[in-house]
Design an enzyme around this catalytic site. Sequence first.
Site, mmCIF file in Angstrom:
data_model
loop_
_atom_site.group_PDB
_atom_site.id
_atom_site.type_symbol
_atom_site.label_atom_id
_atom_site.label_comp_id
_atom_site.label_asym_id
_atom_site.label_seq_id
_atom_site.Cartn_x
_atom_site.Cartn_y
_atom_site.Cartn_z
ATOM 1 N N ASN A 7 0.260 -4.478 6.990
ATOM 2 C CA ASN A 7 1.012 -3.262 6.709
ATOM 3 C C ASN A 7 0.001 -2.122 6.794
ATOM 4 O OD1 ASN A 7 2.524 -1.196 5.692
ATOM 5 N ND2 ASN A 7 3.192 -2.273 3.853
ATOM 6 N N ARG A 90 4.339 -4.610 9.949
ATOM 7 C CA ARG A 90 5.443 -3.827 9.401
ATOM 8 C C ARG A 90 5.422 -2.457 10.075
ATOM 9 N NH1 ARG A 90 5.816 -0.538 3.802
ATOM 10 N NH2 ARG A 90 8.017 -0.063 3.958
ATOM 11 N N HIS A 179 13.117 0.769 3.501
ATOM 12 C CA HIS A 179 12.896 -0.386 2.602
ATOM 13 C C HIS A 179 13.716 -1.591 3.050
ATOM 14 C CE1 HIS A 179 12.285 2.865 -0.723
ATOM 15 N NE2 HIS A 179 11.114 2.544 -0.191
ATOM 16 N N ARG A 238 9.823 12.736 -5.127
ATOM 17 C CA ARG A 238 10.857 13.242 -4.214
ATOM 18 C C ARG A 238 12.150 13.491 -4.998
ATOM 19 N NH1 ARG A 238 10.368 8.500 0.174
ATOM 20 N NH2 ARG A 238 8.752 7.695 -1.203
ATOM 21 N N GLU A 381 8.020 -8.284 0.505
ATOM 22 C CA GLU A 381 8.215 -7.827 1.885
ATOM 23 C C GLU A 381 7.333 -8.607 2.857
ATOM 24 O OE1 GLU A 381 7.873 -3.861 0.021
ATOM 25 O OE2 GLU A 381 8.985 -3.184 1.777
#
Length: 394
Positions: A7, A90, A179, A238, A381
């Site tokens: 990743n 990824r 995601h 955010r 993941e």
Amino acid sequence: MKILIINSGSSSIKFQLMAMPSEVLICTGLVERIGYETATITYKTDVDTIKQTHNIANHKDGLGRVVDLLMDPEHGVISNTDEVEIVGHRVVHGGNSFSDTTFITPEVKDKVEEYIALAPLHNPGNLEGILVAEDIFPNAKQVVVFDTAFHQTIPEKAKKYAIPNELYEKYGIQVYGFHGTSHQYVSEKTNEYLKLASSKIITIHLGNGCSMTAVMDGKSIDHSLGFTPSNGLIMGSRSGDIDHGLIFHLVNNLDYTLDEVKTLVTNKSGMLGLTGHMDLRDIEAAAKSGNKDCILALEMNTYRIKKYIGSYVAAMNGLDAIVFTAGIGENSSLIRKMVCEDMDFFGIELNQAENELRTPGLREISMNSSKVKVLVVPTNEELEIAKQAYTLVN
Ligand code: AMP
């Protein structure tokens, strides 16, 4: 068969070496602060944890040092690079081009580059990781798993914005979702657990980034992040959903530049903007001591999640399970409690004693009488990438 999962971010490379199909984790690690003289590498096996500081100029240098550790005579786990048969990457944005895991070809790399326009913070680092791994592992099969792929099943009525069609058709402006590997992994685990012929579940990924997905019969049918990973839930820094009219007001009447607005809603808002803290543990501790801003921020955060649950129940006309995952979802019993409070109309009844337990693995935290199961499912993941890459190759 050994699979290396990479990743690769703009200044970091997370990696795991896994044996498949046994799913045994051989080693894991992280290169951070690439481009700095004080870059760090952390490398962990069953028996060792090594932390090093180096001057790491670029991703090639970073991955090269990882390989040195993988092959180290004392601490290593492989004797040559050809032992790595697959490298699984990824990549955050695959646009509309990829609904599945795929082998890396020149065309795929071109697409990853094209989608830099849609994911400027993520795709460049992802692409760099691919180029470097091809160089270092020339005999391995290179495979890519896109974060957007799982959401390709979202129907047009949910993925289009109500703006002129031309923007969708010509420029691909639509909901892409993010995601995806996490939502896919936890929804698959949930479906294995529920064993229903047909299932309606809501996966709630609460980490630094937060998102929710309505998953019907294993397929994503709606999702809270959109064209960019900005809208939906209140996140660490955010804002999530805001009235976009606010942007025009900030620019036209309050003298903000567009860049300042972007920084405001992306880096200075969310839980950070509301409380001064980004880490939920600090916010929970302050709320416990009576800090009013923190108490309200927790209420706002969980109220937003409740509203999305309501809308996804409507979208699916039913609900079998809600699933909490990622750093906050897996660890914060308070957030789970607040989300599940006063949700009996939907058939959600939390078992507070179970909710407080910290047992590892998938666990059910709802009452026996609860119509809807409430689950905590730790996300993985990397394992999802390894499984998909292994399936593609074999
Ligand atoms: P992730 O992006 O999935 O790694 O999640 C990171 C976030 O998880 C951090 O910002 C923390 O706020 C949150 N987190 C981790 N552990 C806990 C905990 N024990 N209680 C509350 N929040 C936690």
